[in-house]
Design a protein around this motif. Sequence first.
Motif, PDB file in Angstrom:
ATOM      1  N   MET A  12       0.859  -1.184   0.000  1.00 57.63           N
ATOM      2  CA  MET A  12       0.000   0.000   0.000  1.00 57.63           C
ATOM      3  C   MET A  12       0.897   1.235   0.000  1.00 57.63           C
ATOM      4  O   MET A  12       1.091   1.901   1.020  1.00 57.63           O
ATOM      5  CB  MET A  12      -0.918  -0.042   1.203  1.00 57.63           C
ATOM      6  CG  MET A  12      -1.725  -1.340   1.209  1.00 57.63           C
ATOM      7  SD  MET A  12      -2.767  -1.535   2.620  1.00 57.63           S
ATOM      8  CE  MET A  12      -4.206  -0.674   2.066  1.00 57.63           C
TER       9      MET A  12
ATOM     10  N   ILE B 241       5.400  -3.936   6.657  1.00 56.35           N
ATOM     11  CA  ILE B 241       4.940  -2.990   5.640  1.00 56.35           C
ATOM     12  C   ILE B 241       3.512  -3.364   5.234  1.00 56.35           C
ATOM     13  O   ILE B 241       3.247  -4.534   4.941  1.00 56.35           O
ATOM     14  CB  ILE B 241       5.898  -3.006   4.434  1.00 56.35           C
ATOM     15  CG1 ILE B 241       7.237  -2.398   4.867  1.00 56.35           C
ATOM     16  CG2 ILE B 241       5.332  -2.249   3.249  1.00 56.35           C
ATOM     17  CD1 ILE B 241       8.355  -2.611   3.909  1.00 56.35           C
ATOM     18  N   PRO B 242       2.581  -2.399   5.262  1.00 60.20           N
ATOM     19  CA  PRO B 242       1.194  -2.738   4.941  1.00 60.20           C
ATOM     20  C   PRO B 242       1.019  -3.215   3.498  1.00 60.20           C
ATOM     21  O   PRO B 242       1.489  -2.584   2.559  1.00 60.20           O
ATOM     22  CB  PRO B 242       0.433  -1.428   5.178  1.00 60.20           C
ATOM     23  CG  PRO B 242       1.461  -0.371   5.181  1.00 60.20           C
ATOM     24  CD  PRO B 242       2.725  -0.991   5.657  1.00 60.20           C
ATOM     25  N   MET B 243       0.339  -4.360   3.367  1.00 55.67           N
ATOM     26  CA  MET B 243       0.120  -4.941   2.042  1.00 55.67           C
ATOM     27  C   MET B 243      -1.345  -5.316   1.884  1.00 55.67           C
ATOM     28  O   MET B 243      -2.006  -5.658   2.855  1.00 55.67           O
ATOM     29  CB  MET B 243       0.969  -6.201   1.871  1.00 55.67           C
ATOM     30  CG  MET B 243       2.446  -5.935   1.828  1.00 55.67           C
ATOM     31  SD  MET B 243       3.317  -7.344   1.171  1.00 55.67           S
ATOM     32  CE  MET B 243       3.204  -8.476   2.521  1.00 55.67           C
ATOM     33  N   ARG B 244      -1.842  -5.262   0.650  1.00 50.05           N
ATOM     34  CA  ARG B 244      -3.224  -5.655   0.386  1.00 50.05           C
ATOM     35  C   ARG B 244      -3.413  -7.137   0.625  1.00 50.05           C
ATOM     36  O   ARG B 244      -4.450  -7.578   1.087  1.00 50.05           O
ATOM     37  CB  ARG B 244      -3.583  -5.331  -1.064  1.00 50.05           C
ATOM     38  CG  ARG B 244      -3.680  -3.850  -1.296  1.00 50.05           C
ATOM     39  CD  ARG B 244      -4.130  -3.525  -2.705  1.00 50.05           C
ATOM     40  NE  ARG B 244      -4.178  -2.080  -2.810  1.00 50.05           N
ATOM     41  CZ  ARG B 244      -3.127  -1.333  -3.120  1.00 50.05           C
ATOM     42  NH1 ARG B 244      -1.970  -1.905  -3.379  1.00 50.05           N
ATOM     43  NH2 ARG B 244      -3.219  -0.025  -3.174  1.00 50.05           N
ATOM     44  N   ASP B 245      -2.392  -7.903   0.280  1.00 51.07           N
ATOM     45  CA  ASP B 245      -2.453  -9.352   0.401  1.00 51.07           C
ATOM     46  C   ASP B 245      -1.022  -9.852   0.277  1.00 51.07           C
ATOM     47  O   ASP B 245      -0.161  -9.113  -0.193  1.00 51.07           O
ATOM     48  CB  ASP B 245      -3.328  -9.915  -0.731  1.00 51.07           C
ATOM     49  CG  ASP B 245      -3.811 -11.319  -0.453  1.00 51.07           C
ATOM     50  OD1 ASP B 245      -3.274 -11.944   0.485  1.00 51.07           O
ATOM     51  OD2 ASP B 245      -4.709 -11.786  -1.159  1.00 51.07           O
TER      52      ASP B 245
END
Lengths: 246, 193
Positions: A110, A149-153
């Motif tokens: 993201m 780390i923010p990730m969608r998936d």
Amino acid sequence: MALEFISPEGLRLDGRRPAEIRQLRANLGVIDKADGSATFEMGNTKVIAAVYGPHEVQNRSQQLLDQALVKCEYSMANFSTGDRRRKQKGDRRSVEISLVIRQSMEAAIMTHLLPRTQIDIFVHVLQADGGTRSACINAASLALADAGIPMRDIVASCASGYLNNTPLLDLNYLEDSGGGPDVTIALLPKLDKITLLQMDAKLPLEMFEKVFELGNKGCVAIANYMRNVLLENTKDLAFARGVVKV
Amino acid sequence: MTAAMEKWRAPGELLGWASEYTSGRGTYVWNNKIYASVVGIEVVSQPPVAAETKGPLIEVVGGKRHGAVPEPGLVVTGKVGKVTGKTASVEIVCVGSRVVKEKFSGIVRQQDVRATEIDKVEMYNCFRPGDIIKAEVLSLGDARSYFLTTAKNELGVVSATSVAGAKMVPVSWQEMMCPITSQKELRKVAKVV
């Protein structure tokens, strides 16, 4: 005479069934200095990934005001292949794979949450036995999740091919160099979105659908394994820190 | 918290409907559904009363903590580097009470040193290289550094070394004294509370 990739008993050169992936093994937090790191093994293919960041952008002219800058570097150890040879950095193959890994990770990260920052991904092949780009994507995905780390998936990747009139999952080096098509897929499994689809050689459309479907299933299986590894590791860390009690 | 109650989540896992919950840290909304974006424990709590919240706040916490980053309004601690006639450059070492992981640079401009008589400020009489100062982040600044201000009583030099090499003690809001030579030096002194 062409090499026989599948025996009359229906087994492949390394004893697998056509729709079987190799043994998976993954470890998190293997590099102390890095913000996130992971090793990923698919059979005899072994890669290590390190993630640094998000940190300030090193080259100010590359800074993006609305999103994070993602950089990726792929390299192979001199001892990773059968014949030991010195490879110079930045040849066509590694530049292409770096780009492919970066693009498929960028689709999951993201980046808009981390403006004016940079995320560095380094992947290094320790042992090559086919499917290195898939293994690299899986390792990079785990390392990013380890870095928080923010990730969608999570991104899971798997290769599939078509040899001796049979779709094969997760090709090893021998099958890879068998001259048949090699389809690499990277998938966001929960969102059911493809972030990478690559194929060399030609394949009739109806065959491609079968091979693609098989690769897709492989990705889902690998994603489940990766998810378990991530959860187990985070649980262990939380217990070790005393965040939660058993 | 007991082990049985916890719900561990990995990125991409579905947490609930956006119409029933409010999306918090470590989550995101896509197609009216809330998904996890980091690895951690799912925590559901009551949302703050303010704003138009739809339901309980849903968060995923417990992953790695990122290093501290200066933000406008926060008080930072830093070491003074170069002092010129108009600015003093500061290397930020702490944000609030947290130590930063990487280097951030800030500058205190002449007009941000104190609240009164801002046009009569002499930078050399306010900061010297090596001083430890407390400052508030004014803005993200230019491409190079954060803009800092010391225009408050509790902001300014908290620790400084004299010419003789001793740690000085504050005597007024503009002066510090060397304990060895009793010589006074000019600084913008912070009122430490």
